[in-house]
Design an enzyme around this catalytic site. Structure first.
Site, short mmCIF file in Angstrom:
data_model
loop_
_atom_site.label_atom_id
_atom_site.label_comp_id
_atom_site.label_asym_id
_atom_site.label_seq_id
_atom_site.Cartn_x
_atom_site.Cartn_y
_atom_site.Cartn_z
N GLU A 88 0.97 -1.27 0.14
CA GLU A 88 0.16 -0.02 -0.10
C GLU A 88 0.80 1.30 0.02
OE1 GLU A 88 -2.67 -3.28 1.93
OE2 GLU A 88 -0.64 -2.52 2.09
N PHE A 147 -11.88 -6.93 13.51
CA PHE A 147 -10.66 -7.45 12.74
C PHE A 147 -10.48 -6.44 11.82
CE2 PHE A 147 -9.27 -9.82 8.96
CZ PHE A 147 -8.08 -10.37 9.30
N GLN A 148 -9.12 -6.05 11.64
CA GLN A 148 -8.52 -5.15 10.64
C GLN A 148 -9.28 -3.72 10.87
OE1 GLN A 148 -8.38 -6.91 6.74
NE2 GLN A 148 -6.48 -7.59 7.16
N LYS A 197 -17.68 -0.82 5.28
CA LYS A 197 -18.21 -1.76 4.53
C LYS A 197 -19.69 -1.63 4.15
CE LYS A 197 -17.28 -6.37 2.96
NZ LYS A 197 -16.55 -7.66 3.22
N MET A 214 24.16 8.81 2.97
CA MET A 214 24.07 9.86 3.54
C MET A 214 24.36 9.66 5.30
SD MET A 214 23.68 13.12 2.96
CE MET A 214 22.85 13.25 1.47
#
Length: 581
Positions: A52, A114-115, A164, A479
C-alpha cells in the site's frame, strides 16, 4: 424511480465524473464491494501494487508528472496504516491525492473488530482533510469536495474512509436528490493590488535581488513556471530554487544559480546571504534551506508569496507577506511591472560570477572507480535529448541527482522532499510512466533505498512499463555514513549495507533486464545499453564507496559556512572561499 445504486457503484461513478484514469490499490475484505464494482468496468484502470505504501507513492508520481490528482484505494486496518507514509509524504510536499480507505461495518466501529483502525484519527495530522462516510447518500458530495480540496489552494492528500456496509447499502433517501457538494474551502487566489504594487516598488529599486522559488510554482501549474521566467526576464534578477522547485526555471539559463540550501551551490547560498531584496515564491523556508535561522539572508527585505496563509511568517519573518496562488500573483506582478526598465545589475552579477568561479560542484576524479557525480553527469548527458522524467529515492544519490542532473521543465523531477521517504522513487516512477506512457522515466536510486519498495518491480512487469532504475551502489546508506564520518568520528554504526542482493539476477527474476557497470570506461556503454532496451531495466552501477555529497552545510551552521572539497571537517570556509565573500 431511479434504479437503486449501491455505495460502491456511486463511488465508482463519482470517480469517473472526476476524470480518474487510474486507481493505485490493493484489495482486502473491507473494500471488496468496491473491487467487485470495478470488475469489468473499463472506464477506470486499476493498478495492482505490491504494497500500500507503493500505491500512495505511485499515485504521487502520477500526480506530480501529470498535474492530475492521484487516487489510492486500500483496505482497512493495515491497508490504511501501510499507506500512511505515502499520505504523510504527499502532505509534506503538497501533492494532490484522494485516498479511499475501507473501514469495518458501521456497527463494529470502536469494537476492535478484525482489521479495524481509526483511520480518521491516524491521518488527521497528515491530510488536508478526511472523512468518515456513514451514509451512501453522502458519497457523491463527499467525493466531489474531496477532489476540490485536494487540488485547490495548497494541494495535498484527502482521505475518504468508507465502512463496508456503506459500500453495499443504497442511499436511504430514495427519490431525493443527493445533497450538493459543499464549498467550504475557498483559498485566496488573487493578491491585494496594494501588496503587488509594494512588491514591484521593492523589486524595481533592488540593487542585489534574488528570486527564491519552491515547489509551489510547480504545483500551481505549467503556466506559473512560464510566468516566473517572464518576470525574471523583466527584472534580470538571479534565481535559485529549493529541491522541490527544480524545473520551474531552466537550469541552462545564465541567471540560474542552482539549488540552494544544505547541499546547494556556493553561489546560490552566498547570493541569498548578500541580497538586499528576496522574492520568495511558493517556498516555505525549510530548515534544509535556511541553515541557522539568525544567519539566513540577514540584511534583505523579504517578500513571500504563498497560497498557504499559515506559511507566511511561520519560520522566517518577512517584510511583505502576499497570500495568493503563485501563478496568479506572478501574473499580477508582471502586469504591475509594466514598461519599467530593469535596473543595471552588472556589479551584483559580477560578484555572483566570482562565487560561481569557486566551482563548488567540482569533485576529485578517479581512474579505477566510478565517481557517483560522474555517473549522474553521464546519465544526464546521454538522456537529456529524451527530456526524461526523473524520480529518486532518498539519500546521497538524491542530492547528487539534484546537483548534476539539469532540469529545464516542470514535472520532470519527482523526489521526496519534506518527509525524505526512502522507497519513494520506484513506485513514483511507475506512476509517472503510466501517466506519461511515451516518456523515458528513470528512477535514480541507492542500493539501500531501492530495497524499501523493491517489490514494485513486479508491478512494472505486470503492466509492461519500461521504467529504468539506475542504482548508485556504494554498499552504504550513504548519507548516514557521511554524517557518521563528519560528526561521529567515522563510527559507522549500522550504515553498511551487508548481504546485498545480486541486483542483476533480482531484476531478471522479475522479468526485467539487469545490467552491471563497474569500470569507468564502461559507463557510457552501460547507459546506452539501458536506453536501447525497450522494457524495464535495472542498472547496478558500482560507485566509489566513500564519496561524500558536497557542498554541505554542517548541522547548526550558517548557510555561508558550506563545506566544499578540501575544507576542514568543522565546516569553516577555506581562505579562498572567505576571500570571495
Amino acid at each position: 424511480m431511479a434504479q437503486e445504486r449501491s455505495g460502491a457503484a456511486i463511488l465508482v461513478d463519482c470517480l469517473v465524473e472526476q476524470g480518474v484514469e487510474f486507481i493505485f490499490g490493493y484489495p482486502g475484505g473491507a473494500v471488496l464491494p468496491i473491487y467487485d464494482q470495478l470488475f469489468g468496468d473499463e472506464r477506470i484502470r486499476h493498478i495492482l501494487v505490491r504494497h500500500e505504501a507503493g500505491a500512495a507513492h505511485a499515485a504521487e508520481g502520477y500526480a506530480r508528472s501529470t498535474g492530475k490528482p492521484g487516487v489510492v484505494l486500500v483496505t482497512s486496518g493495515p491497508g490504511a496504516t501501510n499507506a500512511v507514509t505515502g499520505i504523510a509524504d504527499a502532505f509534506m510536499d503538497s501533492i494532490p491525492l484522494v485516498v479511499i480507505t475501507g473501514q469495518v461495518a458501521t456497527p463494529l466501529i470502536g469494537t476492535d473488530a478484525f482489521q479495524e483502525a481509526d483511520t480518521v484519527g491516524i491521518t488527521r495530522h497528515c491530510t488536508k482533510h478526511n472523512y468518515l462516510v456513514k451514509d451512501p447518500a453522502e458519497l457523491k458530495s463527499t467525493i466531489e469536495e474531496a477532489f476540490r480540496i485536494a487540488t485547490s489552494g495548497r494541494p495535498g492528500p484527502v482521505v475518504v474512509d468508507i465502512p463496508k456496509d456503506v459500500q453495499v447499502a443504497v442511499p436511504s433517501r430514495i427519490g431525493i436528490a443527493a445533497q450538493p457538494a459543499l464549498h467550504r474551502y475557498n483559498p485566496q487566489m488573487v493578491a491585494p493590488a496594494e501588496q503587488v504594487a509594494e512588491a514591484i516598488e521593492l523589486l524595481s529599486r533592488a540593487e542585489r535581488p534574488v528570486f527564491y522559488t519552491g515547489g509551489g510554482v510547480i504545483n500551481s501549474g505549467p503556466e506559473a513556471s512560464r510566468l516566473l521566467r517572464q518576470l525574471q526576464d523583466l527584472t534580470g534578477a538571479p534565481i535559485t530554487s529549493t529541491l522541490m522547485g527544480l524545473g520551474s526555471f531552466p537550469a541552462d539559463h545564465p541567471d540560474w544559480l542552482g539549488m540552494l540550501g544544505m547541499h546547494g551551490t556556493f553561489e546560490a547560498n552566498m547570493a541569498m546571504n548578500k541580497c538586499d531584496v528576496m522574492l520568495c515564491v511558493g517556498a516555505r523556508f525549510d530548515d534544509r534551506v535556511t541553515g541557522r535561522l539568525d544567519a539566513f539572508s540577514p540584511h534583505s527585505t523579504k517578500i513571500h508569496i504563498d497560497i498557504d496563509r499559515s506559511s507566511i511568517n511561520k519560520t522566517v519573518p518577512v517584510n511583505l507577506g502576499i497570500v495568493g496562488d503563485c501563478g496568479t500573483v506572478l501574473e499580477q506582478l508582471i502586469a504591475a511591472w509594466g514598461d519599467r526598465r530593469p535596473r543595471d545589475l552588472g556589479e551584483w552579477k559580477a560578484r555572483i560570477a566570482g562565487w560561481r568561479a569557486r566551482e563548488c560542484l567540482a569533485y576529485p576524479e578517479k581512474t579505477q572507480q566510478i565517481m557517483p557525480q560522474k555517473a549522474i553527469e553521464r546519465l544526464y548527458a546521454l538522456t537529456k535529448d529524451h527530456n526524461p522524467v526523473i524520480s529518486t529515492e532518498v539519500g546521497q544519490h538524491q542530492m547528487w541527482a539534484a546537483q548534476y542532473f539539469r532540469f529545464n521543465d516542470p514535472g520532470k523531477w519527482l523526489t521526496s522532499g519534506g518527509l525524505g521517504t526512502m522507497g519513494y522513487g520506484l513506485p513514483a516512477a511507475i506512476g509517472a510512466q503510466l501517466g506519461n506512457p511515451d516518456a523515458l522515466v528513470i528512477d535514480i536510486a541507492g542500493e539501500a533505498s531501492i530495497q524499501m519498495n523493491i517489490q514494485e518491480l513486479g508491478t512494472a512487469s505486470q503492466y509492461r512499463l519500461p521504467v529504468k532504475v539506475f542504482i548508485l551502489n556504494n554498499e552504504y546508506m550513504g548519507m548516514v555514513r557521511q554524517w557518521q564520518e563528519l560528526t561521529y568520528e567515522s563510527r559507522y554504526s549500522n550504515s553498511y549495507s551487508d548481504s546485498l542482493p545480486d541486483f542483476v539476477h533480482l531484476a531478471e527474476a522479475y522479468g526485467w533486464k539487469g545490467l552491471r557497470i563497474e569500470d569507468p570506461a564502461d559507463l557510457d556503454a552501460g547507459i546506452a545499453a539501458m536506453l536501447a532496451h525497450d522494457g524495464p531495466v535495472m542498472v547496478d552501477c558500482r560507485v566509489a564507496k566513500e564519496a561524500n555529497c558536497l557542498p554541505m552545510i554542517p548541522s547548526g551552521a550558517a548557510h555561508t559556512e558550506m563545506m566544499l572539497y578540501g575544507d576542514r571537517v568543522e565546516g569553516t570556509m577555506d581562505d579562498e572561499a572567505k576571500a570571495l565573500v
